[in-house]
Enzyme design. Structure first.
Site, short mmCIF file in Angstrom:
data_model
loop_
_atom_site.label_atom_id
_atom_site.label_comp_id
_atom_site.label_asym_id
_atom_site.label_seq_id
_atom_site.Cartn_x
_atom_site.Cartn_y
_atom_site.Cartn_z
N GLU A 421 0.23 -3.33 -0.29
CA GLU A 421 1.10 -3.12 -1.47
C GLU A 421 0.34 -3.28 -2.78
O GLU A 421 0.85 -3.87 -3.73
CB GLU A 421 2.30 -4.06 -1.44
C1 FAD Z 1 -1.90 -4.26 8.23
C2 FAD Z 1 -1.82 -3.23 7.16
C3 FAD Z 1 -0.61 -2.59 6.92
C4 FAD Z 1 -0.52 -1.60 5.95
N1 FAD Z 1 0.66 -0.91 5.79
C5 FAD Z 1 0.67 0.20 5.01
C6 FAD Z 1 1.81 1.06 4.99
O1 FAD Z 1 2.83 0.80 5.65
N2 FAD Z 1 1.75 2.20 4.25
C7 FAD Z 1 0.64 2.54 3.53
O2 FAD Z 1 0.65 3.59 2.89
N3 FAD Z 1 -0.46 1.73 3.50
C8 FAD Z 1 -0.46 0.58 4.24
N4 FAD Z 1 -1.57 -0.22 4.26
C9 FAD Z 1 -2.71 0.12 3.42
C10 FAD Z 1 -2.92 -0.85 2.27
O3 FAD Z 1 -1.93 -0.68 1.31
C11 FAD Z 1 -4.36 -0.60 1.75
O4 FAD Z 1 -5.23 -1.13 2.72
C12 FAD Z 1 -4.59 -1.22 0.38
O5 FAD Z 1 -3.83 -0.54 -0.59
C13 FAD Z 1 -6.07 -1.19 -0.03
O6 FAD Z 1 -6.65 0.05 0.19
P1 FAD Z 1 -8.03 0.12 1.00
O7 FAD Z 1 -7.84 -0.63 2.27
O8 FAD Z 1 -8.45 1.53 1.12
O9 FAD Z 1 -9.05 -0.70 0.11
P2 FAD Z 1 -9.87 -0.12 -1.15
O10 FAD Z 1 -8.96 0.62 -2.05
O11 FAD Z 1 -11.07 0.57 -0.65
O12 FAD Z 1 -10.29 -1.48 -1.86
C14 FAD Z 1 -11.41 -2.26 -1.46
C15 FAD Z 1 -11.63 -3.35 -2.50
O13 FAD Z 1 -11.93 -2.75 -3.77
C16 FAD Z 1 -11.04 -3.20 -4.77
N5 FAD Z 1 -10.74 -2.10 -5.69
C17 FAD Z 1 -10.47 -0.82 -5.37
N6 FAD Z 1 -10.23 -0.12 -6.50
C18 FAD Z 1 -10.32 -0.97 -7.53
C19 FAD Z 1 -10.16 -0.85 -8.95
N7 FAD Z 1 -9.82 0.29 -9.51
N8 FAD Z 1 -10.33 -1.95 -9.71
C20 FAD Z 1 -10.64 -3.13 -9.17
N9 FAD Z 1 -10.82 -3.31 -7.83
C21 FAD Z 1 -10.64 -2.24 -7.03
C22 FAD Z 1 -9.79 -3.66 -4.02
O14 FAD Z 1 -9.06 -4.63 -4.75
C23 FAD Z 1 -10.38 -4.22 -2.73
O15 FAD Z 1 -10.76 -5.54 -2.93
C24 FAD Z 1 -1.66 -1.25 5.19
C25 FAD Z 1 -2.88 -1.92 5.42
C26 FAD Z 1 -2.97 -2.87 6.40
C27 FAD Z 1 -4.31 -3.51 6.67
#
Ligand code: FAD
Length: 568
Positions: A421
């Protein structure tokens, strides 16, 4: 593994601190009186402890499985979900005309907290359905609402949020899932989504996938995204089920915690979808849901912290180990365990109160103030969940590290809450850049004035003085970061994460101040005042360090080039 819902703490907050009576006096809640609110909270506690909690540990051990393209939930899950729905809980705060009970958000907050405390994995299923309802009520056509909302409000059908893609996480604008217009007004959606909670499961026969996708020819980036309703099973014109839609789980992830909640890779292969709201307004429309979900995730954190505190408190009273004088006593007698338990109480109680205050603002229609607090609640409550779960393991010693007592599960389950989220890093950017920067700190000033207004009754007391000092620091750091941001955004954002925690620490102090002022002259009141004093003494001093960390010169973060920062 038993779960004891914190009914007394919740009722104290509702009645004495956040003013539930004045919320119930609003015309939209004319059908709810204080007795029925209290009865709902007590009954929600029983549902959490008697129906939800018993399936939590087995569901964690066994997990969800993918068999022949269909996800099977762990044993006991579906039965618990059916009992939850039979009690009308999915629709507690949803409109009556769709079969809901139209209770205020504060009642939903209590249900969510306790259900999450009993089992986070379980509670994620109804929460996705509720979020889908909010999107459909805001953006779907009336006939779509009439078909879907009552089924979702009763829990008979479920919902999912389908945003994330392998290369599009925080940066959702990179999403590639395509939507091609069809002659009948529907769209054919094709793409791969990942990490979708309850993307598929056997608890309901139908599911409303709320999907972000790009209509063919729409601009790149976040502005080109639109929002769609994609049914798991297609619907015939007469409202009966047609064939299965071309959307299916292709994999479920192996993960650290919430094993009972299937996290699915979803393939859409020309799946039939229906546009929700205007084209290319997907992100704005999705925010209806994202806002609901931020408070829900915050309450996940509060629920887990509360459950961890409960387990640690019970263990500390039962476990006997010798003291410095040699005599064997319950470990709760030892100073270090007392300090740990008081910290857990202070953090959990502060986060709970801030979340219920935010829910109350939503009930009062003060959506700007609530919107300001949402990223703070989400990030702070989720961090607290991880810290309090970790402390609960510490209180259990080696017995916490093994599975028997269930505290290591709480720690594993808690760890997702700072990530999904919108990661807490993204919440911090949102707070500083949008909630403060883009409204010229207007809502911030409003909130600071409210805190200031509450200082008078506690003037001279430890908590009042600590909050007054903390408020001064919050104001000072806010103006300095805003100045920095005006010169160079990254210079300001370099302090975003400690800044958010600083704001949360002051605001939780404010809530403890209000709790201390509201506490009666009895045993429970003594406990509240003591924990408030402990918060002032043990946690408020962190504001000074957080202020320094928020003001670390941004240029230090960019002195080394990226290659050298990432070098090990
Ligand atoms: C168990 C689980 C359930 C989930 N359920 C859902 C769901 O139901 N529906 C859905 O759509 N998604 C879901 N997600 C996805 C989740 O919302 C994403 O994993 C999350 O938004 C982060 O995206 P990412 O994993 O690609 O990390 P990334 O976006 O790659 O981020 C990696 C790191 O970089 C940082 N970062 C990235 N961009 C920036 C920025 N602009 N400024 C500062 N820091 C930044 C982040 O804070 C993080 O620390 C789920 C994930 C998990 C693990």
């Amino acid at each position: 593994m038993t779960y004891r819902p914190p009914i007394d703490d919740i009722l104290f907050l509702l009645r004495e601190v956040i003013g539930a009576d004045s919320i119930l006096a609003r015309p939209e809640f004319a059908h709810v009186d204080p007795e029925s609110l209290e009865a709902a909270v007590r009954q929600a506690g029983r549902v959490a402890s008697d129906i939800v909690a018993p399936m939590n540990a087995p569901a964690d051990r066994i997990g969800a499985t993918l068999e022949n393209g269909v996800v099977r939930l762990p044993p006991g899950f579906v039965e618990a979900y059916e009992a939850f729905c039979d009690g009308g809980w999915p629709g507690l705060a949803l409109p009556e005309e769709y079969g809901g009970q139209a209770m205020p958000e504060i009642a939903q907050a209590a249900l969510s907290e306790m259900s999450n405390g009993a089992s986070l994995a379980f509670s994620m299923l109804p929460v996705c359905g509720r979020a889908a309802v909010r999107v459909l009520l805001a953006h779907a056509e009336p006939d779509t609402q009439a078909l879907w909302v009552p089924k979702l409000a009763s829990g008979e059908w479920s919902g999912t949020i389908v945003m994330t893609e392998p290369h599009a996480g925080s940066d959702i604008g990179q999403a590639r899932t395509k939507a091609v217009p069809q002659a009948d007004g529907s769209y054919a959606l094709t793409g791969t989504k990942i990490f979708i909670s309850f993307g598929d499961h056997d608890a309901t026969p139908q599911n409303a996938h709320i999907v972000l996708a790009r209509i063919e020819g729409a601009p790149e980036g976040v502005r080109g995204l639109s929002l769609f309703l994609v049914p798991r099973v297609t619907m015939e014109a007469d409202g009966t089920f047609g064939p299965r839609n071309a959307i299916a789980a292709s994999r479920i992830e192996e993960k650290m915690g919430i094993h009972g909640s299937p996290t699915c890779e979803m393939r859409l292969d020309g799946a039939t979808g229906y546009l929700l709201g205007e084209p290319e307004r997907g992100i704005q429309n999705m925010f209806t849901m994202i806002n609901t979900m931020r408070l829900e995730v915050a309450l996940e954190g509060v629920g887990i912290a509360g459950a961890a505190l409960d387990k640690a408190a019970r263990y500390a009273s039962e476990r006997v180990q010798g003291g410095s004088g040699g005599a064997a006593t319950a470990i709760v007698e030892h100073a270090d365990i007392r300090r740990t338990l008081l910290r857990m109480k202070a953090l959990t109680g502060g986060a709970r109160a801030l979340c219920y205050e935010t829910a109350a603002l939503l009930d009062r229609g003060r959506s700007e103030e609530a919107g300001f607090l949402l990223p703070i609640c989400k990030a702070v409550a989720s961090e607290i969940a991880v810290e309090v779960a970790s402390l609960a393991i510490q209180v259990h010693g080696g017995h916490g590290y093994i599975s028997e007592h269930g505290v290591e599960q709480l720690m594993r389950d808690a760890r997702i809450t700072p990530i999904y989220e919108g990661t807490n890093g993204i919440q911090a950017v949102d707070l500083l850049l949008r909630k403060i920067g883009r409204d010229d700190a207007r809502t911030l000033s409003l909130l600071c004035e409210r805190v200031e207004g509450d200082l008078e009754p506690a003037a001279g007391g430890e908590i009042g003085d600590a909050v007054a000092a903390g408020l001064g620091e919050w104001r000072r750091v806010s103006s300095l970061l805003l100045e920095r941001m005006a010169a160079d955004v990254n210079q300001g954002l370099s302090g975003a994460t400690p800044y958010l925690r600083l704001a949360g620490t002051v605001l939780m102090g404010w809530m403890w101040l209000r709790m201390a002022v509201a506490a009666k002259d009895d045993e429970y009141g003594d406990e509240i005042r003591t924990v408030a004093r402990f918060y002032a003494a043990d946690i408020m001093p962190e504001v000074d360090t957080l202020a320094r960390r928020a003001l670390v010169p941004g240029e230090l973060l960019y002195t080394l080039d990226s290659e050298r920062v990432a070098r090990v």
